[in-house]
Design a protein around this motif. Structure first.
Motif: not given
Length: 294
Positions: A1-9, A64-71, A94-103, A292-294
């Motif tokens: 499966m796809t693996v999510y790796l955060p890339a949030i600045d 808006r320059g805001i990261a988001a946890v979503t589910f 994973a395609l939007h890992n600059d801004i989205v954090i998956p739950f 979240l350990g970011l």
């Protein structure tokens, strides 16, 4: 499966929204408004039933320059298989890992199969937390049937986010749309916090009518946080503002409940409260970064 790796600045974002929903799949047309979704739109005065996909959400938050946890929310094995799945949330995040954090979400009725699914989503998918909705999923959080799921989260120290208090979902629908408010008393989560001390717990929403119970649990149990989603801040009860400014300043989290409440509205209404300016950096971002350990 796809693996999510955060890339949030983290230096490039102003906040992390800990509570957003995706309501539609990119692989199917937007769902027709059902009674539950129509009732939510009426309750939150949005004018339309929610139908956002994850790319829609990502575009909104990136602007808006805001990261988001979503589910999404797992309705359980007795319901038809959903079009929008946990795997799609991971894949799109994973395609939007600059801004989205998956739950993800797994219904307690899935038992050991559900526990294995959670293990896979954490290890193979990179999911960062799990959402539970007791009054929609019809279980008390301290019901032993959920403990197999909590064992997985405890072992991986992955957060569990629980809806608490009254629900906008089902509000105004006949019979409340089947949502039973009794399951969402945050005091049931005190047992869970005792039994799973390595599992971070987030009490989602101001917990009306059990606000003081939520505050007591969060003060007493070190791994329990409160997200402030689902209400405009201008309606926060004074006792919640008092604790956000003092004993819980390191454990309160910004959450909007997008798309039902937008981050623009929530942040504008925050300025109408007595929450202190020195508390806001932690509330808006720093507490979530640590959780979240970011």
């Amino acid at each position: 499966m796809t693996v999510y790796l955060p890339a949030i600045d983290l230096d490039a974002i102003s906040a992390i929204d800990m509570h957003t929903h995706v309501h539609a799949s990119v692989k199917a047309p937007a769902p027709e408004p059902d009674e539950d979704r129509a009732a939510m739109a009426k309750y939150f005065r949005t004018g339309k039933a929610p139908s956002e996909t994850l790319p829609d959400l990502a575009a909104h938050y990136r602007e808006r320059g805001i990261a988001a946890v979503t589910f999404t929310v797992d309705q359980g094995p007795s319901k038809p298989e959903p079009t929008l799945t946990n795997d799609e949330i991971v894949e799109q995040a994973a395609l939007h890992n600059d801004i989205v954090i998956p739950f993800a979400s797994v219904h307690p009725d899935r038992g050991e199969d559900g526990a294995r699914t959670m293990e896979r989503l954490i290890i193979d998918g990179g999911v960062r937390g799990f959402k539970f909705h007791p009054n929609g999923q019809h279980f008390y959080p301290n019901d032993r049937k959920a403990y197999a799921l909590y064992e997985v989260l405890n072992a991986h120290r992955v957060p569990a986010l629980f809806h608490t208090g009254q629900s906008g979902a089902g509000a105004g629908a006949p019979g409340g749309g089947g949502y039973r408010l009794k399951y969402s008393n945050p005091l049931y989560l005190d047992d869970v916090a005792v039994d799973f001390p390595d599992m971070p717990i987030v009490l989602a929403h101001p917990s009306f009518p059990w606000q003081e119970e939520a505050l007591a649990v969060a003060v007493h149990k070190p791994q329990v946080y409160i997200d402030l989603s689902g209400w405009s801040p201008k309606y926060f009860p004074p006792v919640l503002v008092q604790y956000a400014n003092t004993l819980l300043r390191d454990k309160v989290l910004f959450g909007s409940d997008f798309p039902l409440i937008t981050p623009d509205r929530w942040l504008a209404d925050l300025e109408k409260t007595d929450i202190r300016d020195e508390v806001k950096p932690g509330l808006l971002k720093d507490n979530a970064v640590r959780l979240l350990g970011l």
